[in-house]
Design a protein around this motif. Structure first.
Motif, PDB file in Angstrom:
ATOM      1  N   GLU A  69      -3.305   8.368  31.034  1.00 58.11           N
ATOM      2  CA  GLU A  69      -3.491   9.401  32.062  1.00 58.11           C
ATOM      3  C   GLU A  69      -4.974   9.542  32.379  1.00 58.11           C
ATOM      4  O   GLU A  69      -5.832   9.296  31.537  1.00 58.11           O
ATOM      5  N   ILE A  70      -5.258   9.959  33.597  1.00 55.15           N
ATOM      6  CA  ILE A  70      -6.645  10.134  34.041  1.00 55.15           C
ATOM      7  C   ILE A  70      -7.293  11.323  33.321  1.00 55.15           C
ATOM      8  O   ILE A  70      -8.481  11.313  33.003  1.00 55.15           O
ATOM      9  N   GLN A  71      -6.520  12.358  33.127  1.00 54.30           N
ATOM     10  CA  GLN A  71      -6.997  13.518  32.369  1.00 54.30           C
ATOM     11  C   GLN A  71      -5.788  14.313  31.882  1.00 54.30           C
ATOM     12  O   GLN A  71      -4.665  14.025  32.292  1.00 54.30           O
ATOM     13  N   GLY A  72      -6.011  15.302  31.054  1.00 58.33           N
ATOM     14  CA  GLY A  72      -4.885  16.139  30.639  1.00 58.33           C
ATOM     15  C   GLY A  72      -4.972  16.581  29.197  1.00 58.33           C
ATOM     16  O   GLY A  72      -5.983  16.369  28.521  1.00 58.33           O
ATOM     17  N   ALA A  73      -3.889  17.207  28.751  1.00 57.11           N
ATOM     18  CA  ALA A  73      -3.853  17.769  27.405  1.00 57.11           C
ATOM     19  C   ALA A  73      -3.430  16.683  26.413  1.00 57.11           C
ATOM     20  O   ALA A  73      -2.257  16.577  26.046  1.00 57.11           O
ATOM     21  N   PHE A  74      -4.375  15.853  26.031  1.00 55.25           N
ATOM     22  CA  PHE A  74      -4.108  14.747  25.101  1.00 55.25           C
ATOM     23  C   PHE A  74      -5.226  14.728  24.060  1.00 55.25           C
ATOM     24  O   PHE A  74      -6.118  13.867  24.099  1.00 55.25           O
ATOM     25  N   THR A  75      -5.181  15.689  23.180  1.00 58.59           N
ATOM     26  CA  THR A  75      -6.234  15.867  22.179  1.00 58.59           C
ATOM     27  C   THR A  75      -6.524  14.570  21.419  1.00 58.59           C
ATOM     28  O   THR A  75      -5.601  13.920  20.937  1.00 58.59           O
ATOM     29  N   GLY A  76      -7.797  14.233  21.362  1.00 58.27           N
ATOM     30  CA  GLY A  76      -8.196  13.058  20.582  1.00 58.27           C
ATOM     31  C   GLY A  76      -8.149  11.755  21.354  1.00 58.27           C
ATOM     32  O   GLY A  76      -8.489  10.712  20.813  1.00 58.27           O
ATOM     33  N   GLU A  77      -7.741  11.811  22.606  1.00 53.87           N
ATOM     34  CA  GLU A  77      -7.661  10.575  23.402  1.00 53.87           C
ATOM     35  C   GLU A  77      -8.830  10.518  24.393  1.00 53.87           C
ATOM     36  O   GLU A  77      -9.494  11.519  24.652  1.00 53.87           O
ATOM     37  N   VAL A  78      -9.056   9.355  24.963  1.00 49.88           N
ATOM     38  CA  VAL A  78     -10.141   9.156  25.936  1.00 49.88           C
ATOM     39  C   VAL A  78      -9.564   8.455  27.157  1.00 49.88           C
ATOM     40  O   VAL A  78      -8.770   7.520  27.028  1.00 49.88           O
ATOM     41  N   SER A  79      -9.931   8.927  28.346  1.00 50.46           N
ATOM     42  CA  SER A  79      -9.336   8.356  29.562  1.00 50.46           C
ATOM     43  C   SER A  79     -10.176   7.204  30.117  1.00 50.46           C
ATOM     44  O   SER A  79     -11.374   7.085  29.807  1.00 50.46           O
ATOM     45  N   VAL A  80      -9.548   6.432  30.980  1.00 54.68           N
ATOM     46  CA  VAL A  80     -10.269   5.319  31.599  1.00 54.68           C
ATOM     47  C   VAL A  80     -11.412   5.827  32.476  1.00 54.68           C
ATOM     48  O   VAL A  80     -12.451   5.175  32.584  1.00 54.68           O
ATOM     49  N   GLN A  81     -11.224   6.988  33.079  1.00 55.48           N
ATOM     50  CA  GLN A  81     -12.304   7.550  33.900  1.00 55.48           C
ATOM     51  C   GLN A  81     -13.518   7.889  33.051  1.00 55.48           C
ATOM     52  O   GLN A  81     -14.660   7.646  33.434  1.00 55.48           O
ATOM     53  N   GLN A  82     -13.246   8.467  31.890  1.00 50.73           N
ATOM     54  CA  GLN A  82     -14.344   8.798  30.976  1.00 50.73           C
ATOM     55  C   GLN A  82     -15.064   7.531  30.523  1.00 50.73           C
ATOM     56  O   GLN A  82     -16.292   7.518  30.386  1.00 50.73           O
ATOM     57  N   LEU A  83     -14.314   6.471  30.339  1.00 46.36           N
ATOM     58  CA  LEU A  83     -14.921   5.198  29.929  1.00 46.36           C
ATOM     59  C   LEU A  83     -15.725   4.590  31.068  1.00 46.36           C
ATOM     60  O   LEU A  83     -16.822   4.080  30.877  1.00 46.36           O
ATOM     61  N   LYS A  84     -15.169   4.679  32.280  1.00 44.51           N
ATOM     62  CA  LYS A  84     -15.880   4.116  33.439  1.00 44.51           C
ATOM     63  C   LYS A  84     -17.215   4.812  33.659  1.00 44.51           C
ATOM     64  O   LYS A  84     -18.193   4.204  34.071  1.00 44.51           O
ATOM     65  N   ASP A  85     -17.238   6.101  33.392  1.00 44.25           N
ATOM     66  CA  ASP A  85     -18.470   6.882  33.476  1.00 44.25           C
ATOM     67  C   ASP A  85     -19.596   6.286  32.648  1.00 44.25           C
ATOM     68  O   ASP A  85     -20.763   6.469  32.934  1.00 44.25           O
ATOM     69  N   LEU A  86     -19.199   5.629  31.554  1.00 46.24           N
ATOM     70  CA  LEU A  86     -20.187   5.071  30.626  1.00 46.24           C
ATOM     71  C   LEU A  86     -20.361   3.564  30.830  1.00 46.24           C
ATOM     72  O   LEU A  86     -20.882   2.873  29.963  1.00 46.24           O
ATOM     73  N   GLU A  87     -19.875   3.083  31.991  1.00 47.38           N
ATOM     74  CA  GLU A  87     -20.043   1.646  32.312  1.00 47.38           C
ATOM     75  C   GLU A  87     -19.269   0.733  31.357  1.00 47.38           C
ATOM     76  O   GLU A  87     -19.671  -0.410  31.113  1.00 47.38           O
ATOM     77  N   VAL A  88     -18.198   1.260  30.809  1.00 45.78           N
ATOM     78  CA  VAL A  88     -17.351   0.419  29.957  1.00 45.78           C
ATOM     79  C   VAL A  88     -16.569  -0.541  30.842  1.00 45.78           C
ATOM     80  O   VAL A  88     -16.041  -0.141  31.884  1.00 45.78           O
ATOM     81  N   LYS A  89     -16.495  -1.807  30.443  1.00 34.30           N
ATOM     82  CA  LYS A  89     -15.826  -2.831  31.264  1.00 34.30           C
ATOM     83  C   LYS A  89     -14.542  -3.368  30.631  1.00 34.30           C
ATOM     84  O   LYS A  89     -13.739  -3.996  31.311  1.00 34.30           O
ATOM     85  N   TYR A  90     -14.400  -3.188  29.348  1.00 38.58           N
ATOM     86  CA  TYR A  90     -13.240  -3.732  28.623  1.00 38.58           C
ATOM     87  C   TYR A  90     -12.641  -2.634  27.739  1.00 38.58           C
ATOM     88  O   TYR A  90     -13.353  -1.714  27.335  1.00 38.58           O
ATOM     89  N   ALA A  91     -11.362  -2.767  27.412  1.00 41.09           N
ATOM     90  CA  ALA A  91     -10.786  -1.868  26.412  1.00 41.09           C
ATOM     91  C   ALA A  91      -9.786  -2.643  25.554  1.00 41.09           C
ATOM     92  O   ALA A  91      -8.893  -3.316  26.090  1.00 41.09           O
ATOM     93  N   ILE A  92      -9.970  -2.556  24.245  1.00 36.51           N
ATOM     94  CA  ILE A  92      -9.005  -3.151  23.316  1.00 36.51           C
ATOM     95  C   ILE A  92      -7.770  -2.246  23.316  1.00 36.51           C
ATOM     96  O   ILE A  92      -7.890  -1.034  23.167  1.00 36.51           O
ATOM     97  N   ILE A  93      -6.616  -2.846  23.513  1.00 34.63           N
ATOM     98  CA  ILE A  93      -5.379  -2.057  23.549  1.00 34.63           C
ATOM     99  C   ILE A  93      -4.376  -2.647  22.554  1.00 34.63           C
ATOM    100  O   ILE A  93      -4.219  -3.872  22.481  1.00 34.63           O
ATOM    101  N   GLY A  94      -3.717  -1.761  21.812  1.00 33.84           N
ATOM    102  CA  GLY A  94      -2.643  -2.208  20.916  1.00 33.84           C
ATOM    103  C   GLY A  94      -3.120  -2.967  19.698  1.00 33.84           C
ATOM    104  O   GLY A  94      -2.387  -3.814  19.158  1.00 33.84           O
ATOM    105  N   HIS A  95      -4.330  -2.664  19.235  1.00 29.28           N
ATOM    106  CA  HIS A  95      -4.801  -3.301  18.001  1.00 29.28           C
ATOM    107  C   HIS A  95      -3.806  -3.013  16.881  1.00 29.28           C
ATOM    108  O   HIS A  95      -3.217  -1.932  16.829  1.00 29.28           O
ATOM    109  N   SER A  96      -3.654  -3.951  15.975  1.00 33.65           N
ATOM    110  CA  SER A  96      -2.637  -3.768  14.917  1.00 33.65           C
ATOM    111  C   SER A  96      -2.910  -2.516  14.083  1.00 33.65           C
ATOM    112  O   SER A  96      -1.974  -1.902  13.563  1.00 33.65           O
ATOM    113  N   GLU A  97      -4.187  -2.137  13.946  1.00 37.09           N
ATOM    114  CA  GLU A  97      -4.467  -0.897  13.194  1.00 37.09           C
ATOM    115  C   GLU A  97      -3.941   0.327  13.945  1.00 37.09           C
ATOM    116  O   GLU A  97      -3.532   1.310  13.346  1.00 37.09           O
TER     117      GLU A  97
END
Ligand code: PGA
Length: 255
Positions: A69-97
């Motif tokens: 989700e772009i934003q909302g009540a998801f304590t402890g999570e980070v949104s793609v918009q928040q990441l884009k703000d910091l110039e993040v270009k990649y995101a690891i998803i579904g790591h086994s941990e």
């Protein structure tokens, strides 16, 4: 020809001071390498400062997760918009941990991958069997499910951007690397699944990384396999010398 991609997964390591030291060291060591995509994935609290160090360099910033989700009540999570703000270009998803310790399901992985793509970021989607699954001959069943469910509803026009990381759980942080042949067998299987889900051309464009105890002394052999296009590196990415050596070792001309 698929461009090699080496990503460092810093997991829950490093304070800001330590992270800055590592990022500066990597920038110094790797500044002239253009033939490999280089990504570092620090923890969320480190993204901003590491991002400033590598800004406009050949090293790109990645996150270790992203919510759907772009934003909302998801304590402890980070949104793609928040990441884009910091110039993040990649995101690891579904790591086994994430799958093992935080109950990440294939469905959640799929939602995250879709959100990351929609935001214009590149997902590094992790797939891989654990030891019990390997020993009971369920490798291909598990991988087929991870790939198919993770990529559900992702169109051909989008899927070429996805990086898939094959990470056998039994090889992560254990010092037990899959042999290049074991890894190649699964990479080849993943590519065949991509052919089935999409088509041969599309399958040939998707980059598949290997992850699990990648070190400077095994990267060349891994990269010499036909379907291994890079590495997702945990422990060895926490040190300038070893990560730089892995990046340099990945520049291997196949065939
Ligand atoms: P490792 O971790 O290189 O320490 O085995 C790999 C990963 O978890 O991505």
């Amino acid at each position: 020809m698929r461009k090699p991609i080496i990503a460092g997964n810093w997991k829950m390591h490093k304070t800001i001071g330590e992270a800055l030291e590592l990022a500066n060291g990597l920038k110094r060591e790797l500044c002239d390498i253009e033939v490999v995509d280089i990504v570092v994935c620090p923890g969320f609290t480190l993204l901003e400062e590491v991002g400033e160090v590598i800004l406009e360099s050949n090293i790109k910033l990645g996150a270790q997760n992203a919510h759907w989700e772009i934003q909302g009540a998801f304590t402890g999570e980070v949104s793609v918009q928040q990441l884009k703000d910091l110039e993040v270009k990649y995101a690891i998803i579904g790591h086994s941990e994430r799958r093992q310790f935080f109950g990440e399901t294939n469905e959640a992985v799929n939602k995250r991958v879709k959100a990351v793509l929609k935001a214009g970021l590149i997902p590094i989607m992790c797939v891989g069997e654990n030891l019990a699954e390997r020993e009971s001959n369920k490798i291909f069943k598990v991988i087929e499910e991870h790939v198919r469910c993770g990529l559900k509803e992702i169109e051909k026009e989008e899927v070429y951007k996805v990086v898939i990381a094959y990470e056998p759980v039994w090889a992560i942080g254990t010092g037990k690397t899959a042999t290049p042949q074991q890894a190649q067998e699964v990479h080849n299987f993943i590519r065949s699944q991509l052919s089935k889900l999409y088509d041969d051309n599309t399958a040939q464009t998707v980059r598949i990384q290997y992850g699990g105890s990648v070190k400077p002394d095994n990267i060349v052999d891994l990269m010499s396999e036909k379907d291994i296009d890079g590495a997702l590196v945990g422990g060895a990415s926490l040190d300038v010398k070893s990560f730089a050596a892995i990046v340099k070792g990945s520049i291997f001309k196949k065939g």
